[in-house]
Design an enzyme around this catalytic site. Sequence first.
Site, PDB file in Angstrom:
ATOM      1  N   ASN A   1       0.745  -1.032  -0.237  1.00 11.66           N
ATOM      2  CA  ASN A   1       0.011  -0.146   0.164  1.00 11.66           C
ATOM      3  C   ASN A   1       0.872   1.173  -0.040  1.00 11.66           C
ATOM      4  OD1 ASN A   1      -1.793   2.065   0.657  1.00 11.66           O
ATOM      5  ND2 ASN A   1      -2.302   1.172   2.627  1.00 11.66           N
TER       6      ASN A   1
ATOM      7  N   GLU B   1      -6.856   4.570   8.024  1.00 11.70           N
ATOM      8  CA  GLU B   1      -6.542   6.095   7.678  1.00 11.70           C
ATOM      9  C   GLU B   1      -7.617   6.541   6.879  1.00 11.70           C
ATOM     10  OE1 GLU B   1      -2.893   5.177   5.739  1.00 11.70           O
ATOM     11  OE2 GLU B   1      -1.935   4.597   7.468  1.00 11.70           O
TER      12      GLU B   1
ATOM     13  N   GLU C   1      -5.353  -5.020  10.757  1.00 12.63           N
ATOM     14  CA  GLU C   1      -4.461  -3.900  10.716  1.00 12.63           C
ATOM     15  C   GLU C   1      -4.683  -3.267  12.151  1.00 12.63           C
ATOM     16  OE1 GLU C   1      -2.536  -3.041   6.873  1.00 12.63           O
ATOM     17  OE2 GLU C   1      -4.333  -1.558   7.355  1.00 12.63           O
TER      18      GLU C   1
ATOM     19  N   GLY D   1       2.677   1.655  10.851  1.00 14.20           N
ATOM     20  CA  GLY D   1       3.801   3.208  10.680  1.00 14.20           C
ATOM     21  C   GLY D   1       4.284   3.493  12.010  1.00 14.20           C
TER      22      GLY D   1
ATOM     23  N   LYS E   1       0.006   4.305  -0.136  1.00 11.67           N
ATOM     24  CA  LYS E   1      -0.724   5.464   0.366  1.00 11.67           C
ATOM     25  C   LYS E   1      -0.333   6.840  -0.416  1.00 11.67           C
ATOM     26  CE  LYS E   1      -0.047   3.058   4.711  1.00 11.67           C
ATOM     27  NZ  LYS E   1      -0.051   3.177   6.220  1.00 11.67           N
TER      28      LYS E   1
ATOM     29  N   HIS F   1      -9.391   1.205   5.100  1.00  9.06           N
ATOM     30  CA  HIS F   1      -8.087   1.369   5.602  1.00  9.06           C
ATOM     31  C   HIS F   1      -8.378   2.350   7.056  1.00  9.06           C
ATOM     32  CE1 HIS F   1      -3.986   2.239   6.538  1.00  9.06           C
ATOM     33  NE2 HIS F   1      -3.740   1.304   5.721  1.00  9.06           N
TER      34      HIS F   1
ATOM     35  N   SER G   1       3.660  -2.407  10.253  1.00 11.43           N
ATOM     36  CA  SER G   1       5.047  -2.561  10.554  1.00 11.43           C
ATOM     37  C   SER G   1       5.808  -3.757   9.992  1.00 11.43           C
ATOM     38  CB  SER G   1       5.397  -2.173  11.758  1.00 11.43           C
ATOM     39  OG  SER G   1       5.222  -0.864  12.077  1.00 11.43           O
TER      40      SER G   1
HETATM   41  P1  PGA Z   1       2.902   0.013   7.741  1.00 11.01           P
HETATM   42  O1  PGA Z   1       1.375   0.446   7.087  1.00 11.01           O
HETATM   43  O2  PGA Z   1       3.641  -1.219   6.957  1.00 11.01           O
HETATM   44  O3  PGA Z   1       3.789   1.263   7.167  1.00 11.01           O
HETATM   45  O4  PGA Z   1       2.768   0.018   9.184  1.00 11.01           O
HETATM   46  C1  PGA Z   1       0.473  -0.750   6.792  1.00 11.01           C
HETATM   47  C2  PGA Z   1      -0.799  -0.301   6.384  1.00 11.01           C
HETATM   48  O5  PGA Z   1      -1.339   0.884   6.833  1.00 11.01           O
HETATM   49  O6  PGA Z   1      -1.383  -0.796   5.611  1.00 11.01           O
END
Ligand code: PGA
Length: 251
Positions: free
Chosen positions: A11, A99, A169, A175, A13, A97, A215
Amino acid sequence: MTKRKPLIAGNWKMYKNIPEAVGTAREMVKLLKEPPNAEVMIAPGCVLLNAVMREIEKSCISLGAQDLFWEKEGAYTGAISASMLVSAGCKYVIIGHSERRQYFAETDRNVNLKIRAAIDSGLVPILCVGETEIQRESEETFSILDKQIQMGLKDFSCDELDKLVVAYEPIWAIGTGKTATSRQAQDVHEYLRNALENTFGNSLAKNIRILYGGSVKPENIAELMAMPDVDGALVGGASLNADTFIRIVSF
Ligand code: PGA
């Protein structure tokens, strides 16, 4: 037991412009010499889809989108339809997601409509669910996940969901560098598979791929993938660099 083909999804983003995206996609194709054991997908921002598709179309990497709007078409300035994504070459679309839920006020009802739009257009939805740190500490993880699954998948039949992918997640792991332990991930994945079985029956539940996200990096992917109910990963930060992502894909 049915063998579920793992899926490793990147992803991107809101990172990269067109030249950067083309460069990364090209390098990924170059580094991915042998077909991996997992299916591989990358989800760049919408404006990048076309250019990235041209780089990966002859490879085993599939294209995904990060979101869509549920209406077929209309006066919805700024929105992207399922049909636009299909015509750009997308196979997958990430939906719900955290976010999107946090910064764009997306609700479980919106998620449900988006999954409907995806499935009706032949896109494979990746439904994201997960709890915050406070919810985990107050032992609400399972009730939050139940609500996200039940409301997100409301009014779907088993047949319609046969390709669905779920991504667990934990928000506290996205992140942040804090990964759930493989045991924590397995416990939740097993819970989710049981919840899916209770609502949709055993044959759907045993075929659905449940990805872990938060992560994920080359150093922890093997341990996560060794868990019986972890069927792949949704990778954010570590999918932005071709070499790092291909090391994850080749776990
Ligand atoms: P990350 O994000 O691997 O940077 O923790 C995962 C995601 O939001 O899909």
